[in-house]
Design an enzyme around this catalytic site. Structure first.
Site, PDB file in Angstrom:
ATOM      1  N   GLY A 234       9.471  34.983  38.178  1.00  0.00           N
ATOM      2  CA  GLY A 234       8.146  34.420  37.956  1.00  0.00           C
ATOM      3  C   GLY A 234       7.753  34.290  36.499  1.00  0.00           C
ATOM      4  O   GLY A 234       6.621  33.922  36.191  1.00  0.00           O
TER       5      GLY A 234
ATOM      6  N   MET B 257       9.397  32.443  34.057  1.00  0.00           N
ATOM      7  CA  MET B 257       9.650  31.174  33.396  1.00  0.00           C
ATOM      8  C   MET B 257       9.510  30.019  34.373  1.00  0.00           C
ATOM      9  O   MET B 257       9.124  30.204  35.498  1.00  0.00           O
ATOM     10  CB  MET B 257      10.988  31.235  32.714  1.00  0.00           C
ATOM     11  CG  MET B 257      10.922  32.318  31.631  1.00  0.00           C
ATOM     12  SD  MET B 257      12.260  32.284  30.517  1.00  0.00           S
ATOM     13  CE  MET B 257      13.573  32.431  31.634  1.00  0.00           C
TER      14      MET B 257
ATOM     15  N   SER C 298      25.384  72.650  18.598  1.00  0.00           N
ATOM     16  CA  SER C 298      24.545  71.884  19.503  1.00  0.00           C
ATOM     17  C   SER C 298      23.735  70.912  18.660  1.00  0.00           C
ATOM     18  O   SER C 298      23.006  71.318  17.757  1.00  0.00           O
ATOM     19  CB  SER C 298      23.616  72.817  20.291  1.00  0.00           C
ATOM     20  OG  SER C 298      22.780  72.050  21.123  1.00  0.00           O
TER      21      SER C 298
ATOM     22  N   HIS D 163       2.406  60.735  23.084  1.00  0.00           N
ATOM     23  CA  HIS D 163       2.703  62.135  23.356  1.00  0.00           C
ATOM     24  C   HIS D 163       2.626  62.423  24.852  1.00  0.00           C
ATOM     25  O   HIS D 163       3.540  63.000  25.442  1.00  0.00           O
ATOM     26  CB  HIS D 163       1.716  63.025  22.592  1.00  0.00           C
ATOM     27  CG  HIS D 163       1.895  64.491  22.864  1.00  0.00           C
ATOM     28  ND1 HIS D 163       1.181  65.150  23.836  1.00  0.00           N
ATOM     29  CD2 HIS D 163       2.735  65.385  22.324  1.00  0.00           C
ATOM     30  CE1 HIS D 163       1.565  66.404  23.863  1.00  0.00           C
ATOM     31  NE2 HIS D 163       2.502  66.583  22.950  1.00  0.00           N
TER      32      HIS D 163
ATOM     33  N   TYR E 245      28.979  69.030  26.501  1.00  0.00           N
ATOM     34  CA  TYR E 245      27.866  69.128  27.445  1.00  0.00           C
ATOM     35  C   TYR E 245      26.594  68.506  26.892  1.00  0.00           C
ATOM     36  O   TYR E 245      26.448  68.326  25.685  1.00  0.00           O
ATOM     37  CB  TYR E 245      27.598  70.595  27.828  1.00  0.00           C
ATOM     38  CG  TYR E 245      27.039  71.460  26.724  1.00  0.00           C
ATOM     39  CD1 TYR E 245      25.662  71.503  26.475  1.00  0.00           C
ATOM     40  CD2 TYR E 245      27.866  72.255  25.939  1.00  0.00           C
ATOM     41  CE1 TYR E 245      25.152  72.299  25.463  1.00  0.00           C
ATOM     42  CE2 TYR E 245      27.359  73.058  24.931  1.00  0.00           C
ATOM     43  CZ  TYR E 245      26.001  73.077  24.698  1.00  0.00           C
ATOM     44  OH  TYR E 245      25.484  73.855  23.708  1.00  0.00           O
TER      45      TYR E 245
ATOM     46  N   CYS F  37      21.175  69.218  22.700  1.00  0.00           N
ATOM     47  CA  CYS F  37      19.952  69.612  23.388  1.00  0.00           C
ATOM     48  C   CYS F  37      18.835  68.737  22.847  1.00  0.00           C
ATOM     49  O   CYS F  37      18.982  68.081  21.842  1.00  0.00           O
ATOM     50  CB  CYS F  37      19.652  71.093  23.171  1.00  0.00           C
ATOM     51  SG  CYS F  37      19.495  71.551  21.450  1.00  0.00           S
TER      52      CYS F  37
ATOM     53  N   LYS G  75      21.357  32.287  36.966  1.00  0.00           N
ATOM     54  CA  LYS G  75      21.271  31.263  38.001  1.00  0.00           C
ATOM     55  C   LYS G  75      22.421  30.268  37.865  1.00  0.00           C
ATOM     56  O   LYS G  75      23.096  29.936  38.842  1.00  0.00           O
ATOM     57  CB  LYS G  75      19.916  30.550  37.879  1.00  0.00           C
ATOM     58  CG  LYS G  75      19.463  29.869  39.129  1.00  0.00           C
ATOM     59  CD  LYS G  75      18.088  29.250  38.925  1.00  0.00           C
ATOM     60  CE  LYS G  75      16.991  30.301  38.909  1.00  0.00           C
ATOM     61  NZ  LYS G  75      15.704  29.764  38.454  1.00  0.00           N
TER      62      LYS G  75
ATOM     63  N   ARG H  42      15.488  23.762  36.199  1.00  0.00           N
ATOM     64  CA  ARG H  42      15.237  25.174  36.528  1.00  0.00           C
ATOM     65  C   ARG H  42      15.630  26.095  35.392  1.00  0.00           C
ATOM     66  O   ARG H  42      16.713  25.970  34.838  1.00  0.00           O
ATOM     67  CB  ARG H  42      16.059  25.570  37.769  1.00  0.00           C
ATOM     68  CG  ARG H  42      16.087  24.545  38.860  1.00  0.00           C
ATOM     69  CD  ARG H  42      17.068  24.892  39.970  1.00  0.00           C
ATOM     70  NE  ARG H  42      16.721  26.118  40.659  1.00  0.00           N
ATOM     71  CZ  ARG H  42      17.496  26.692  41.578  1.00  0.00           C
ATOM     72  NH1 ARG H  42      18.676  26.157  41.872  1.00  0.00           N
ATOM     73  NH2 ARG H  42      17.111  27.809  42.171  1.00  0.00           N
TER      74      ARG H  42
ATOM     75  N   ARG I  84      22.240  35.756  43.935  1.00  0.00           N
ATOM     76  CA  ARG I  84      22.498  36.754  42.896  1.00  0.00           C
ATOM     77  C   ARG I  84      22.586  38.107  43.583  1.00  0.00           C
ATOM     78  O   ARG I  84      22.137  38.253  44.728  1.00  0.00           O
ATOM     79  CB  ARG I  84      21.384  36.753  41.850  1.00  0.00           C
ATOM     80  CG  ARG I  84      20.093  37.238  42.430  1.00  0.00           C
ATOM     81  CD  ARG I  84      18.925  37.117  41.484  1.00  0.00           C
ATOM     82  NE  ARG I  84      17.720  37.050  42.295  1.00  0.00           N
ATOM     83  CZ  ARG I  84      16.598  36.484  41.948  1.00  0.00           C
ATOM     84  NH1 ARG I  84      16.492  35.890  40.787  1.00  0.00           N
ATOM     85  NH2 ARG I  84      15.569  36.483  42.755  1.00  0.00           N
TER      86      ARG I  84
HETATM   87  P1  ADP Z   1      12.661  30.859  40.327  1.00  0.00           P
HETATM   88  O1  ADP Z   1      13.618  31.362  39.315  1.00  0.00           O
HETATM   89  O2  ADP Z   1      11.234  31.096  39.985  1.00  0.00           O
HETATM   90  O3  ADP Z   1      13.044  31.265  41.719  1.00  0.00           O
HETATM   91  P2  ADP Z   1      13.943  28.361  40.886  1.00  0.00           P
HETATM   92  O4  ADP Z   1      14.575  27.596  39.779  1.00  0.00           O
HETATM   93  O5  ADP Z   1      14.857  29.152  41.730  1.00  0.00           O
HETATM   94  O6  ADP Z   1      12.795  29.267  40.272  1.00  0.00           O
HETATM   95  O7  ADP Z   1      13.167  27.303  41.753  1.00  0.00           O
HETATM   96  C1  ADP Z   1      11.944  27.482  42.382  1.00  0.00           C
HETATM   97  C2  ADP Z   1      12.034  27.022  43.830  1.00  0.00           C
HETATM   98  O8  ADP Z   1      12.453  25.661  43.921  1.00  0.00           O
HETATM   99  C3  ADP Z   1      13.028  27.803  44.626  1.00  0.00           C
HETATM  100  O9  ADP Z   1      12.516  28.045  45.892  1.00  0.00           O
HETATM  101  C4  ADP Z   1      14.231  26.908  44.697  1.00  0.00           C
HETATM  102  O10 ADP Z   1      14.989  27.144  45.832  1.00  0.00           O
HETATM  103  C5  ADP Z   1      13.599  25.534  44.731  1.00  0.00           C
HETATM  104  N1  ADP Z   1      14.502  24.543  44.154  1.00  0.00           N
HETATM  105  C6  ADP Z   1      15.024  24.553  42.917  1.00  0.00           C
HETATM  106  N2  ADP Z   1      15.865  23.527  42.715  1.00  0.00           N
HETATM  107  C7  ADP Z   1      15.876  22.832  43.863  1.00  0.00           C
HETATM  108  C8  ADP Z   1      16.565  21.673  44.300  1.00  0.00           C
HETATM  109  N3  ADP Z   1      17.410  21.016  43.501  1.00  0.00           N
HETATM  110  N4  ADP Z   1      16.346  21.244  45.543  1.00  0.00           N
HETATM  111  C9  ADP Z   1      15.483  21.895  46.356  1.00  0.00           C
HETATM  112  N5  ADP Z   1      14.808  22.987  46.022  1.00  0.00           N
HETATM  113  C10 ADP Z   1      15.000  23.463  44.778  1.00  0.00           C
HETATM  114 MG    MG Z   2      14.796  31.185  42.458  1.00  0.00          MG
END
Ligand code: ADP
Ligand code: MG
Ligand code: MG
Length: 896
Positions: A99, A101, A788, A450, A876, A856, A21, A90, A334
């Site tokens: 989802g 962290m 082999s 297994h 191979y 193999c 990120k 974040r 990303r």
């Molecule tokens: P995740 O990795 O679970 O997507 P994010 O860090 O991206 O978590 O953030 C969760 C939500 O909060 C996302 O929808 C993101 O766009 C929003 N968000 C994060 N930082 C900001 C910010 N500075 N302003 C507005 N929305 C934010």
């Molecule tokens: Mg996000």
């Protein structure tokens, strides 16, 4: 060390340090896109925190400096009572862990600054909404309070005010909710919700660090093979607000459809909302395209940015954005995750758009994805009754009657009735049942059990560890929940999700498999006019053809029967790298083997039995060689311990004892056999009388195989065919062993050739599956036309454990403790076993530069291992027929 980077300092290639990120926020900032300012705390800081259990002191100072920079830029102070700067904290690891962290928004709000925010924005509702969100998220993620307490309170408030959605609540409602939330915090922690903005921020940063080690994050990493020691970065970013009314909102979008690969506008938008609301399904989202009518300017700008990002990343991107009172802000991008089908289609689209080369397109897809496309699938539209869930061990779908054992499975198969083998767990004895069944379901065991390993190798659907199954194989019942099922019942298993359904569920064949086996035209015909599928098949074809063009590794198959060989050739195998001959001694032929063992050396009895076996084996080889006409076929001489062909010791002992006890005459044959079985009984059969040792100990065995093979080849040759057998000697440790067999073999081949009046050129080679063989490969090479590497046995002998004894027992514990990242039987242990392979290669080539080298065993079909084999310069790999296309693809990827 520097622990903090502001968004202008990094770029997309710094994912190790800044997390995915953070690196991409920096990249977008560099590209001049509208990104709210902020900074990234490195993964290094996280690792330091996790090691010492405390935030490094330098980090505190650096954060203060960076925060001040952001405050200056924005002209506001964090949590200022009159006009507060708010930030989000974040998480963001190197590999995205959706989802897994934590993220906290609206940091900086407290009882005072909420009023400042209301005044400055002239929007009280917005201010209180933001504050209640902060307490909710902070409570849940930082203070570890049960999130339901907050959402229940919110629901109660909505019910009380007759509000359909949270947006129907007014400022006063939300203010009241803030009070309720604060009380929840107090009740749960005994302390007030922290009012100090900096303290809020510091606590949130620590919580993100800690979230790296939550149980679910660990489980996710194990499943995705992400190392445990990377740590996460933390991004602190100026808040922008999508919850400021109807000219604001938040959304997610993809530059192409991540499920099919179609290009176009794909995304969801939610008006007057913040952050998670879109994915959390709080309210129904609108398709992104509607934004064009509600806010054309923002929409146009977003579309332009999408194009820019896609061109820049040269790939499908996934994007998070927020619109604050008409102004567009980019919050994340990303390279987007996608389905297997989308991966192939997008890759070829990008080639057509001249954004990537064919080589790059090849790198964009994986063997794993191709595997997924090859399995039949449960029809997603079908109605189904879920009865339990286990671990998805081998993808695809299987539907059929429940079979509790081999006999039942084989009987179903014989009647042409589909069945699923249901066992507590499986072991090598269950193989016939697994072969006969459409799929396998076990109550115990993990992904390296297994059942899982064998099923994957066979390309069979499999679910393991469905613990709620209570199986009584004797009775022929399985209890699950309220159901008691028998072999009269039909179940369906989905090996991609681990779901088990009751009853007949519709399954779709994969047209991709039809294409792989029967060619482009057949595949397109199987797609039945479906444009997306046709396009997919064409994409797979283009990429696979390119892989075939660039790869240096040849791909052969492991196949023991004509049917398997044919399938292998259909799938593109360039020969057979391992034809096992064990089965040629089993079944009805077993008594012949017993006669060989019980008779005296060089007796007529023994010679006759060997002769009969030879005739039968010649027939087997004739069929196989005919299918493989013109392609190499490596035949491994008999390998397993001798006693595997003899009756079971215990049952024989019982039989003799019972006869004696009841005063009946004991069959002298039985008594003789018992003595023999006792004599040949082994403590460690894996390290006992097997392979070349058996060949030397019982001279007739290898010879009969060699003669059968030579005669089969000679016969086909005289008919004008082009048989290309190769003889492979298993478990060689010393060059002397090889020389003894080689001398005999050469004499036999020469004799057969002259008898048939044909020229026979049959290479003779050795398997390398003992450390001693690898370490003396320069000697073995002198008596060997090829090597082999048998990496299954090599893994056992280098590690000193036997697969059957360890996999189901302590491997799960070893994986849990990070001793193994993955079972060394699944992916080659590069550092240990791999080093032995590399050394063997080096020594072999040193004394015989042109010696042909292959591998193999199961690793030959494993993507990661294939890359290693390419790197050490093998000629191979050989794998199960079903894995051949995957190996072709991965061999291509290894070459670009
Ligand atoms: P995740 O990795 O679970 O997507 P994010 O860090 O991206 O978590 O953030 C969760 C939500 O909060 C996302 O929808 C993101 O766009 C929003 N968000 C994060 N930082 C900001 C910010 N500075 N302003 C507005 N929305 C934010
Ligand atoms: Mg996000
Ligand atoms: Mg072996």
């Amino acid at each position: 060390v520097k622990y903090v980077y502001d968004f202008t300092q990094g770029d997309k290639d710094q994912k190790d340090l800044l997390g995915g990120k953070g690196a991409n926020l920096a990249e977008m900032t560099r590209l001049g896109l509208p990104v709210p300012p902020g900074f990234t705390i490195t993964t290094e800081a996280c690792r330091a925190y996790l090691k010492d259990g405390a935030v490094p002191e330098e980090l505190q100072t650096e954060v203060t400096v960076e925060l001040r920079k952001v405050e200056d830029q924005m002209g506001r102070r964090l949590g200022d009572p009159a006009d507060p700067l708010l930030v989000s904290v974040r998480s963001g690891a190197k590999f995205s862990m959706p989802g897994m962290m934590e993220t906290v928004l609206n940091i900086g709000l407290n009882d005072e600054s909420v009023l400042g925010l209301a005044a400055m924005s002239q929007n009280e509702r917005f201010a209180w909404d933001s504050y209640r969100r902060l307490i909710q998220m902070f409570g849940k993620t930082v203070l570890d309070i049960d999130g339901d307490l907050f959402s229940d309170a919110l629901e109660e408030m909505k019910a009380d005010r007759n509000a359909a959605a949270d947006t129907d609540l007014v400022a006063a409602d939300l203010q009241e909710l803030v009070g309720t939330f604060k009380q929840i915090v107090k009740d749960a922690t005994g302390k007030d919700f922290p009012q100090n903005p900096r303290e809020q921020m510091d606590l949130a940063i620590e919580a993100v660090f800690r979230s790296w080690n939550t149980e679910r994050a660990k489980i996710y990493r194990r499943r995705e093979r992400i190392p445990d020691d990377l740590g996460t970065a933390v991004n602190v970013q100026t808040m922008v607000f999508g919850n400021m009314g109807d000219t604001s909102g938040t959304g997610v979008c993809f530059t192409r459809d991540p499920s099919t690969g179609h290009s176009g506008v794909y995304g969801d938008y939610l008006m007057n909302a913040q952050g998670e609301d879109v994915v959390a399904g709080i309210r129904n989202t609108l398709p992104l395209a509607t934004l064009e009518t509600t806010d054309e300017a923002a929409y146009k700008e977003l579309r332009a940015i999408m194009r820019k990002l896609e061109t820049h990343y040269q790939d499908l991107c996934d994007i998070e954005f927020t619109i604050e009172r008409g102004k567009l802000w980019m919050l994340q991008t990303r390279v987007g995750k996608r389905t297997a089908a989308a991966a192939f289609r997008v890759a070829t689209q990008l080639v057509d758009e001249k954004l990537v080369t064919n080589d790059e397109a090849l790198e964009r897809v994986t063997g794993e994805q191709l595997t997924q496309l090859m399995f039949p699938q449960i029809d997603p539209e079908a109605e189904k009754v879920l009865i339990t869930k286990g671990m998805a061990a081998s993808p695809g779908a299987a539907v059929g009657h429940i079979a509790f054992n081999n006999a039942q499975a084989e009987q179903f198969a014989a009647e042409g009735v589909r069945c699923v083998l249901v066992r507590r767990e499986t072991n090598p004895e269950d193989l016939p049942g697994m072969v006969a069944a459409e799929g396998v379901l076990t109550a115990r065991g993990g992904k390296t059990s297994h059942a899982a390993v064998v099923a994957r190798g066979m390309g069979k659907t499999c679910i393991v560890g469905a613990e709620t199954l209570n199986i009584n194989a004797e009775e022929g019942t399985v209890k699950v929940g309220d159901y008691v099922l028998t072999s009269d019942d039909i179940i369906a298993i989905d090996g991609s999700t681990g779901e088990v359904f009751l009853g007949e569920v519709a399954v779709q064949d994969s047209p991709v498999t039809t294409y792989l086996a029967d060619g482009l035209e057949a595949g397109i015909a199987a797609a039945d006019g479906d444009e997306a599928t046709i396009d997919l098949i064409k994409s797979v074809d283009r990429i696979l053809s390119h892989a075939d063009k660039v790869r240096k590794l040849q791909v052969r198959a492991n196949a023991d029967t004509p049917v398997d060989s044919e399938r292998a050739v259909d799938f593109g195998a360039e020969g057979i790298g391992l034809c096992r001959t064990e089965h040629m001694f089993l079944g009805e032929r077993r008594p012949l083997v017993e006669r060989v063992i019980l008779s005296a050396p060089e007796s007529t009895e023994r010679t006759t039995a060997l002769g009969e076996l030879e005739v039968l084996q010649k027939g087997d080889f004739l069929e196989m060689l005919e299918v493989m006409n013109g392609l190499p076929m490596t035949v491994r001489l008999i390998d397993p311990p001798l006693h595997e062909f003899l009756p079971d010791l215990t049952s024989l002992e019982v039989k003799v004892a019972v006869a004696k006890a009841t005063g009946q005459p004991v069959d002298p044959q039985d008594e003789l056999m018992l003595t023999e079985v006792r004599r040949l009984h082994e403590q460690n059969p894996m390290l006992g009388l097997r392979g070349v040792r058996l060949g030397i100990y019982l001279p007739g065995l290898f010879l009969l195989q060699i003669r059968a093979l030579s005669e089969a080849a000679a016969e086909l040759k005289s008919k004008g065919l082009d048989p290309r057998p190769e003889i492979m000697v298993p478990l060689v440790g010393s060059v002397r062993e090889l020389e003894i067999i080689r001398d005999e073999a050469e004499a036999t081949i020469a004799e057969v050739a002259s008898r048939y009046q044909v020229e026979l050129d049959i290479p003779i080679g050795s398997m390398i599956e003992l450390p001693r063989a690898a370490m003396t490969a320069e000697d073995l090479a002198k008596a060997s036309d090829f090597f082999s590497f048998g990496t299954n046995d090599l893994t056992q002998t280098v590690w000193g454990f036997s697969r059957d004894d360890v996999e189901g027992v302590f491997f799960p514990t070893y994986i849990e403790n990070s001793i193994f990242r993955v079972s060394p039987f699944e992916t080659i242990d590069v550092h240990g076993v791999g080093r032995v392979v590399a050394e063997g290669v080096r020594r072999a080539r040193e004394s015989k530069p042109n010696i042909k080298l292959g591998v193999c065993g199961e690793h030959g079909g494993d993507p990661e291992s294939i890359h290693f084999f390419a790197e050490v310069g093998l000629d191979y790999v050989s794998c199960s027929p079903f894995r051949v296309p995957v190996a072709r693809l991965e061999a291509g990827r290894a070459a670009v």
